[in-house]
Design a protein around this motif. Structure first.
Motif, PDB file in Angstrom:
ATOM      1  N   UNK A 371      25.400  30.813 -37.443  1.00  0.00           N
ATOM      2  CA  UNK A 371      24.703  29.851 -38.284  1.00  0.00           C
ATOM      3  C   UNK A 371      25.288  29.839 -39.694  1.00  0.00           C
ATOM      4  N   UNK A 372      25.575  31.054 -40.187  1.00  0.00           N
ATOM      5  CA  UNK A 372      26.158  31.154 -41.532  1.00  0.00           C
ATOM      6  C   UNK A 372      27.535  30.512 -41.577  1.00  0.00           C
ATOM      7  N   UNK A 373      28.346  30.719 -40.504  1.00  0.00           N
ATOM      8  CA  UNK A 373      29.676  30.104 -40.466  1.00  0.00           C
ATOM      9  C   UNK A 373      29.564  28.584 -40.376  1.00  0.00           C
ATOM     10  N   UNK A 374      28.588  28.092 -39.591  1.00  0.00           N
ATOM     11  CA  UNK A 374      28.378  26.634 -39.500  1.00  0.00           C
ATOM     12  C   UNK A 374      28.006  26.068 -40.856  1.00  0.00           C
ATOM     13  N   UNK A 375      27.116  26.757 -41.583  1.00  0.00           N
ATOM     14  CA  UNK A 375      26.707  26.292 -42.909  1.00  0.00           C
ATOM     15  C   UNK A 375      27.898  26.273 -43.861  1.00  0.00           C
ATOM     16  N   UNK A 376      28.733  27.329 -43.731  1.00  0.00           N
ATOM     17  CA  UNK A 376      29.914  27.385 -44.601  1.00  0.00           C
ATOM     18  C   UNK A 376      30.862  26.235 -44.292  1.00  0.00           C
ATOM     19  N   UNK A 377      31.071  25.970 -42.948  1.00  0.00           N
ATOM     20  CA  UNK A 377      31.953  24.853 -42.592  1.00  0.00           C
ATOM     21  C   UNK A 377      31.367  23.521 -43.035  1.00  0.00           C
ATOM     22  N   UNK A 378      30.049  23.384 -42.877  1.00  0.00           N
ATOM     23  CA  UNK A 378      29.378  22.149 -43.287  1.00  0.00           C
ATOM     24  C   UNK A 378      29.511  21.933 -44.796  1.00  0.00           C
ATOM     25  N   UNK A 379      29.328  23.010 -45.544  1.00  0.00           N
ATOM     26  CA  UNK A 379      29.452  22.936 -46.996  1.00  0.00           C
ATOM     27  C   UNK A 379      30.883  22.619 -47.399  1.00  0.00           C
ATOM     28  N   UNK A 380      31.848  23.215 -46.654  1.00  0.00           N
ATOM     29  CA  UNK A 380      33.266  22.939 -46.963  1.00  0.00           C
ATOM     30  C   UNK A 380      33.599  21.485 -46.693  1.00  0.00           C
ATOM     31  N   UNK A 381      33.094  20.921 -45.556  1.00  0.00           N
ATOM     32  CA  UNK A 381      33.354  19.508 -45.239  1.00  0.00           C
ATOM     33  C   UNK A 381      32.721  18.603 -46.271  1.00  0.00           C
ATOM     34  N   UNK A 382      31.482  18.936 -46.686  1.00  0.00           N
ATOM     35  CA  UNK A 382      30.796  18.137 -47.692  1.00  0.00           C
ATOM     36  C   UNK A 382      31.559  18.153 -49.009  1.00  0.00           C
ATOM     37  N   UNK A 383      32.091  19.321 -49.348  1.00  0.00           N
ATOM     38  CA  UNK A 383      32.850  19.456 -50.586  1.00  0.00           C
ATOM     39  C   UNK A 383      34.122  18.622 -50.524  1.00  0.00           C
ATOM     40  N   UNK A 384      34.790  18.644 -49.358  1.00  0.00           N
ATOM     41  CA  UNK A 384      36.000  17.849 -49.203  1.00  0.00           C
ATOM     42  C   UNK A 384      35.689  16.365 -49.302  1.00  0.00           C
ATOM     43  N   UNK A 385      34.569  15.941 -48.668  1.00  0.00           N
ATOM     44  CA  UNK A 385      34.175  14.529 -48.765  1.00  0.00           C
ATOM     45  C   UNK A 385      33.935  14.130 -50.211  1.00  0.00           C
TER      46      UNK A 385
END
Length: 406
Positions: A371-385
Motif C-alpha cells: 500500500x505504501x509503495x502504491x501511494x508512493x507511485x501514485x504520488x510520483x505520477x501525480x507529481x510528474x503530471x
C-alpha cells in the motif's frame, strides 16, 4: 574458694574439654556414616567446628564406587560447610544449609555395571540427613566441575561442565507456604569441550516425591565442529563451521510435562568438496544434500536455520510431533527468524497459534508495504503530471509572448 566458683570453673573446663574432643568425635562419626553406603564408600580428612555459628566444615570429602572400574571418585569436595540457616531461624524454622566449594562430580554411563557410576544406587537424602540431622533449606556449590563420561554411548562421547555455580533456595518452603513452586534454582557453567556456555534457572517444588518444576535452559554458541563425533554416528555427516545455540523451556505438574527445545544454528557449513580425511560416497552425497537443504531452509538475513521441537508426555513417556518441527523450520526461514530467547509458551497449540499470528503479522506487513509503495507511485505520477502541466503552461506563455498564440 567458694563452692559456686568451683562449679563454674568445672563447667568451663568440661566445655573446653568437650570442645577439644568434639572434632575427633564428629570426624569419627562422619567417616562411619560414609564408610558404608552400599555400592559407594566415602572418607573425609578433617573437621572444623564453630559452636557459636552452629556449623562445621568438612575437609576433602571423597566418595567412590566400591569395586568399580572408574578411576575418578564419584564426588570430591575440598571444603564443605554445613550450618544452621539463621535467616530461617528468625522465621521460626530450624533448618540447615550446605555450601560446597570446588566440587567435582564424575558420572559414567555404561551398560556394564562395573563401568557405570551414576549414584542411583544410594539414597543421598538419607546420607545428608545423617550428616546434618536437620532439614536442608539451601544448597549452594561454587566453581564446580561435572564430568558426564560416555553420555552418548554410541560414540563414547561425554560432556564436561566447568566453573559451575549453583544455588537451590527455600527447599523446605520456609518463606511462602502457599507457593506452588517455592524453590528457586539457578546454575551457570562453561562447556569447554563444546566451546559454549550453559545457563539454567527454574522454580521447583522439591517437597513432592516427583517434583513439579518450570525451567529455562540455554546452551549458547556451541561449536558445531566439536559435535562432529556425535553427529557422524547419528546422521552420517559432519560440520565444517558454524555454531548452535539451544533454548528450552519445560514445565511439569503431577508427573505431566510439556515444553520445547529450540535449536538455532549460525553460519553453518556442512559440505566441503575436499576434506582432509577419507570420506565415503554415502557421506559425500548426504552432506551435499544436507548443504542444499540448509540453503533452502536458511533465513538469509540472519544466516541461521532454526526450529522449535515441542515435547509433551509424562516422566515415563515423553515425545514430540514431526509437523510442528517442520512448521518451525519454515517459520524461521520464510516468516520470521527465531531468536535465541525464551518464547514463554509451552504447548503445541500455542506454538501453532504463534506461527499463525506471525504469518498474519507478516501478511499485514507486506500488505502495508504494498500500500505504501502504491501511494508512493501514485504520488510520483501525480507529481510528474503537475510538472508536465506546469511545463505546458510555461511553453504556452512563452509562445503567446512570441505571437504564436492569438
Amino acid at each position: 574458694m567458694k563452692r559456686s566458683v568451683k562449679i563454674i570453673i568445672g563447667v568451663v573446663v568440661l566445655i573446653i574439654i568437650a570442645r577439644l574432643l568434639l572434632p575427633f568425635i564428629v570426624l569419627r562419626y562422619v567417616n562411619k556414616v560414609l564408610a558404608d553406603m552400599g555400592d559407594y564408600t566415602g572418607h573425609i580428612d578433617d573437621v572444623d567446628i564453630w559452636l557459636i555459628r552452629g556449623a562445621y566444615q568438612i575437609d576433602n570429602l571423597n566418595i567412590r564406587k566400591v569395586n568399580g572400574k572408574v578411576k575418578e571418585p564419584f564426588l570430591y569436595i575440598p571444603k564443605t560447610d554445613l550450618s544452621v540457616e539463621w535467616q530461617s531461624l528468625f522465621k521460626g524454622r530450624l533448618v540447615g544449609e550446605i555450601e560446597a566449594y570446588d566440587p567435582e562430580l564424575n558420572f559414567s554411563f555404561s551398560e556394564n555395571e562395573e563401568a557405570s557410576q551414576t549414584g542411583k544406587e544410594v539414597d543421598w537424602t538419607e546420607v545428608v540427613r545423617e550428616l546434618l540431622p536437620i532439614e536442608i533449606n539451601r544448597f549452594a556449590a561454587y566453581n564446580g566441575d561435572i564430568e558426564l563420561v560416555n553420555l552418548f554411548s554410541a560414540t563414547n562421547t561425554g560432556l564436561t561442565l566447568k566453573n559451575m555455580d549453583m544455588e537451590i533456595r527455600n527447599i523446605r518452603n520456609v518463606e511462602d507456604k502457599n507457593a506452588k513452586l517455592p524453590s528457586p534454582v539457578t546454575a551457570s557453567a562453561d562447556v569447554p569441550g563444546w566451546g559454549g556456555t550453559m545457563n539454567f534457572n527454574a522454580d521447583m517444588n522439591l517437597l513432592k516425591q516427583v517434583p513439579d518444576f518450570n525451567y529455562n535452559l540455554k546452551l549458547d554458541n556451541l561449536q558445531l565442529v566439536k559435535l562432529n563425533k556425535v553427529v557422524r554416528s547419528y546422521a552420517n555427516l559432519d560440520f565444517e563451521a558454524g555454531t548452535v545455540s539451544v533454548v528450552s523451556e519445560m514445565a511439569m505438574t503431577d508427573g505431566k510435562m510439556q515444553g520445547y527445545f529450540k535449536p538455532l544454528t549460525k553460519n553453518m557449513k556442512i559440505f566441503k568438496w575436499k576434506e582432509g580425511e577419507k570420506r565415503t560416497v554415502g557421506r559425500f552425497f548426504t552432506e551435499l544434500l544436507a548443504e542444499g537443504a540448509s540453503e533452502i531452509l536458511e533465513n538469509q538475513k540472519k544466516d541461521q536455520i532454526a526450529t522449535r521441537v515441542p515435547i509433551s508426555g509424562t516422566v515415563e513417556s515423553a515425545g514430540t510431533e514431526t509437523w510442528p518441527i517442520l512448521i518451525g523450520v519454515l517459520q524461521n526461514a520464510y516468516v520470521e527468524a527465531f531468536r535465541a530467547e525464551f518464547d514463554h509458551t509451552l504447548s503445541v497449540k500455542e506454538t501453532i497459534e504463534k506461527y499463525r499470528e506471525a504469518r498474519k503479522e507478516k501478511r499485514e506487513e507486506r500488505k502495508a508495504e504494498r500500500k505504501e509503495r502504491r501511494e508512493e507511485r501514485k504520488e510520483a505520477r501525480q507529481q510528474k503530471r503537475e510538472e508536465r502541466k506546469k511545463e505546458r503552461e510555461k511553453r504556452r506563455k512563452e509562445g503567446k509572448g512570441l505571437g504564436l498564440f492569438k
